[in-house]
Design an enzyme around this catalytic site. Structure first.
Site, PDB file in Angstrom:
ATOM      1  N   HIS A 148      -1.046  -3.828   3.285  1.00 47.04           N
ATOM      2  CA  HIS A 148      -0.391  -4.419   2.114  1.00 47.04           C
ATOM      3  C   HIS A 148       0.144  -5.792   2.495  1.00 47.04           C
ATOM      4  CE1 HIS A 148      -0.721  -0.702  -0.064  1.00 47.04           C
ATOM      5  NE2 HIS A 148      -0.329  -0.082   1.032  1.00 47.04           N
ATOM      6  N   ILE A 149      -0.109  -6.740   1.614  1.00 45.90           N
ATOM      7  CA  ILE A 149       0.334  -8.111   1.876  1.00 45.90           C
ATOM      8  C   ILE A 149       1.864  -8.178   1.852  1.00 45.90           C
ATOM      9  CG2 ILE A 149       0.304 -10.478   0.926  1.00 45.90           C
ATOM     10  CD1 ILE A 149      -2.544  -9.669  -0.233  1.00 45.90           C
ATOM     11  N   SER A 150       2.452  -7.540   0.856  1.00 42.52           N
ATOM     12  CA  SER A 150       3.914  -7.562   0.708  1.00 42.52           C
ATOM     13  C   SER A 150       4.541  -6.393   1.468  1.00 42.52           C
ATOM     14  CB  SER A 150       4.289  -7.474  -0.777  1.00 42.52           C
ATOM     15  OG  SER A 150       3.924  -6.205  -1.305  1.00 42.52           O
ATOM     16  N   GLU A 202      -4.688   1.005   6.385  1.00 38.05           N
ATOM     17  CA  GLU A 202      -4.165   0.579   5.081  1.00 38.05           C
ATOM     18  C   GLU A 202      -3.366  -0.703   5.275  1.00 38.05           C
ATOM     19  OE1 GLU A 202      -1.211   3.380   3.815  1.00 38.05           O
ATOM     20  OE2 GLU A 202      -0.914   2.428   1.856  1.00 38.05           O
ATOM     21  N   ASN A 247      -6.857  -2.335   1.183  1.00 37.87           N
ATOM     22  CA  ASN A 247      -5.638  -2.586   0.423  1.00 37.87           C
ATOM     23  C   ASN A 247      -5.934  -2.057  -0.982  1.00 37.87           C
ATOM     24  OD1 ASN A 247      -3.485  -3.436  -1.060  1.00 37.87           O
ATOM     25  ND2 ASN A 247      -3.532  -5.560  -0.327  1.00 37.87           N
ATOM     26  N   ARG A 290       6.688   2.089  -6.009  1.00 35.12           N
ATOM     27  CA  ARG A 290       5.743   1.698  -4.941  1.00 35.12           C
ATOM     28  C   ARG A 290       5.991   2.470  -3.642  1.00 35.12           C
ATOM     29  NH1 ARG A 290       3.350  -3.050  -7.154  1.00 35.12           N
ATOM     30  NH2 ARG A 290       4.842  -4.057  -8.535  1.00 35.12           N
ATOM     31  N   TYR A 322       2.986 -12.837  -3.107  1.00 37.09           N
ATOM     32  CA  TYR A 322       1.696 -12.737  -2.417  1.00 37.09           C
ATOM     33  C   TYR A 322       1.212 -14.053  -1.799  1.00 37.09           C
ATOM     34  CZ  TYR A 322       1.668  -8.276  -4.863  1.00 37.09           C
ATOM     35  OH  TYR A 322       2.004  -7.022  -5.331  1.00 37.09           O
ATOM     36  N   ARG A 360      10.339  -2.857  -2.001  1.00 39.72           N
ATOM     37  CA  ARG A 360      10.097  -3.123  -3.427  1.00 39.72           C
ATOM     38  C   ARG A 360      10.484  -1.922  -4.305  1.00 39.72           C
ATOM     39  NH1 ARG A 360       4.469  -5.987  -4.147  1.00 39.72           N
ATOM     40  NH2 ARG A 360       5.400  -6.350  -6.207  1.00 39.72           N
ATOM     41  N   HIS A 396      -0.494   3.791  -5.077  1.00 40.40           N
ATOM     42  CA  HIS A 396       0.615   4.626  -5.547  1.00 40.40           C
ATOM     43  C   HIS A 396       0.198   5.679  -6.564  1.00 40.40           C
ATOM     44  CE1 HIS A 396       2.428   1.216  -3.618  1.00 40.40           C
ATOM     45  NE2 HIS A 396       2.059   0.401  -4.583  1.00 40.40           N
ATOM     46  N   ASP A 441      -8.968  11.240  -1.554  1.00 39.64           N
ATOM     47  CA  ASP A 441      -9.977  12.279  -1.312  1.00 39.64           C
ATOM     48  C   ASP A 441     -11.285  11.689  -0.785  1.00 39.64           C
ATOM     49  OD1 ASP A 441      -8.249  14.273  -2.050  1.00 39.64           O
ATOM     50  OD2 ASP A 441      -9.108  14.593  -4.041  1.00 39.64           O
ATOM     51  N   PRO A 458      -7.362  -3.598  -7.233  1.00 37.57           N
ATOM     52  CA  PRO A 458      -7.124  -4.376  -8.440  1.00 37.57           C
ATOM     53  C   PRO A 458      -6.150  -5.542  -8.258  1.00 37.57           C
ATOM     54  CG  PRO A 458      -6.153  -2.174  -8.621  1.00 37.57           C
ATOM     55  CD  PRO A 458      -7.026  -2.172  -7.409  1.00 37.57           C
ATOM     56  N   ASN A 459      -6.521  -6.648  -8.865  1.00 37.59           N
ATOM     57  CA  ASN A 459      -5.716  -7.875  -8.928  1.00 37.59           C
ATOM     58  C   ASN A 459      -5.666  -8.664  -7.623  1.00 37.59           C
ATOM     59  OD1 ASN A 459      -4.840  -7.492 -11.714  1.00 37.59           O
ATOM     60  ND2 ASN A 459      -3.705  -5.756 -10.909  1.00 37.59           N
ATOM     61  N   ALA A 470      -2.505  -1.478  -6.520  1.00 39.01           N
ATOM     62  CA  ALA A 470      -1.724  -0.530  -7.334  1.00 39.01           C
ATOM     63  C   ALA A 470      -2.232   0.911  -7.200  1.00 39.01           C
ATOM     64  CB  ALA A 470      -1.735  -0.962  -8.792  1.00 39.01           C
ATOM     65  N   ARG A 484      -1.555 -15.068  -8.821  1.00 41.72           N
ATOM     66  CA  ARG A 484      -0.713 -13.901  -9.038  1.00 41.72           C
ATOM     67  C   ARG A 484       0.593 -13.977  -8.233  1.00 41.72           C
ATOM     68  NH1 ARG A 484      -2.026  -8.038  -6.382  1.00 41.72           N
ATOM     69  NH2 ARG A 484      -0.524  -6.994  -7.709  1.00 41.72           N
TER      70      ARG A 484
HETATM   71  C1  DQA Z   1      -0.006  -4.539  -2.660  1.00 45.43           C
HETATM   72  C2  DQA Z   1       1.281  -3.821  -3.055  1.00 45.43           C
HETATM   73  C3  DQA Z   1       1.058  -2.946  -4.274  1.00 45.43           C
HETATM   74  O1  DQA Z   1       2.255  -2.271  -4.632  1.00 45.43           O
HETATM   75  C4  DQA Z   1       0.634  -3.794  -5.450  1.00 45.43           C
HETATM   76  O2  DQA Z   1       0.348  -2.986  -6.574  1.00 45.43           O
HETATM   77  C5  DQA Z   1      -0.518  -4.695  -5.137  1.00 45.43           C
HETATM   78  C6  DQA Z   1      -0.589  -5.331  -3.827  1.00 45.43           C
HETATM   79  C7  DQA Z   1       0.206  -5.531  -1.502  1.00 45.43           C
HETATM   80  O3  DQA Z   1      -0.795  -5.970  -0.940  1.00 45.43           O
HETATM   81  O4  DQA Z   1       1.335  -5.880  -1.176  1.00 45.43           O
HETATM   82  O5  DQA Z   1      -1.331  -4.974  -5.990  1.00 45.43           O
HETATM   83  O6  DQA Z   1      -0.937  -3.572  -2.225  1.00 45.43           O
END
Ligand code: DQA
Length: 147
Positions: free
Chosen positions: A99-101, A97, A73, A110, A22, A106, A79, A86, A9-10, A76, A17
């Site tokens: 994550h950009i950040s 896995e 990725n 998270r 990001y 954080r 978490h 599963d 998502p997002n 959200a 965003r």
């Molecule tokens: C994220 C980190 C997550 O905590 C956050 O909810 C995201 C992006 C990242 O790529 O850093 O939507 O997965």
């Protein structure tokens, strides 16, 4: 070799965003970057982005017997989602896995990642380059396991 690249998502809102976290590049730019990394490595990628947990679970299930690796990725859902964890365990496809950040630096909420429990590796805080590293890592991993 076929890799499935899932973004949660997002991630479709990249560029708009929270650019301070990001960056200012879009989801399309991310796809192009990963595509060229895959081309270089002789990998066939499929891209999937969804804002819906069940749709991500469906996509992971459909990957069974089709893909050699998954880069995810979960955004959200990282978490919160036992369902995505599963699904990854069910198909048992090597998963990285991303994550950009740098999630470690954080908020407290998270700090838990359910998906980590099924991932062979977690890459965070490298921006878009994290996905490129994930492609390289999975290629090595899959080749090694087939030897
Ligand atoms: C994220 C980190 C997550 O905590 C956050 O909810 C995201 C992006 C990242 O790529 O850093 O939507 O997965």
């Amino acid at each position: 070799m076929k890799l499935l690249i899932i973004n949660g998502p997002n991630i479709n809102m990249l560029g708009i965003r929270e650019p301070g976290i990001y960056g200012d590049k879009t989801y399309s730019a991310l796809v192009e970057l990963i595509k060229s990394a895959c081309e270089k490595e002789g990998i066939e990628p499929r891209f999937f982005q969804s804002n819906h947990e069940g749709a991500i679970v469906d996509e992971i299930q459909a990957a069974y017997g089709v893909f050699d690796g998954i880069i995810i990725n979960p955004a959200a859902y990282t978490h919160t989602s036992v369902a995505i964890l599963d699904a990854l365990k069910a198909v048992s496809i090597p998963t990285v896995e991303v994550h950009i950040s740098d999630v470690k630096e954080r908020e407290d909420f998270r700090q838990i990642s359910y998906v980590s429990k099924a991932a062979i590796k977690t890459i965070m805080g490298l921006g878009f380059d994290g996905y490129v590293k994930a492609v390289e890592y999975l290629k090595e991993y899959v080749l090694k396991s087939s030897r």
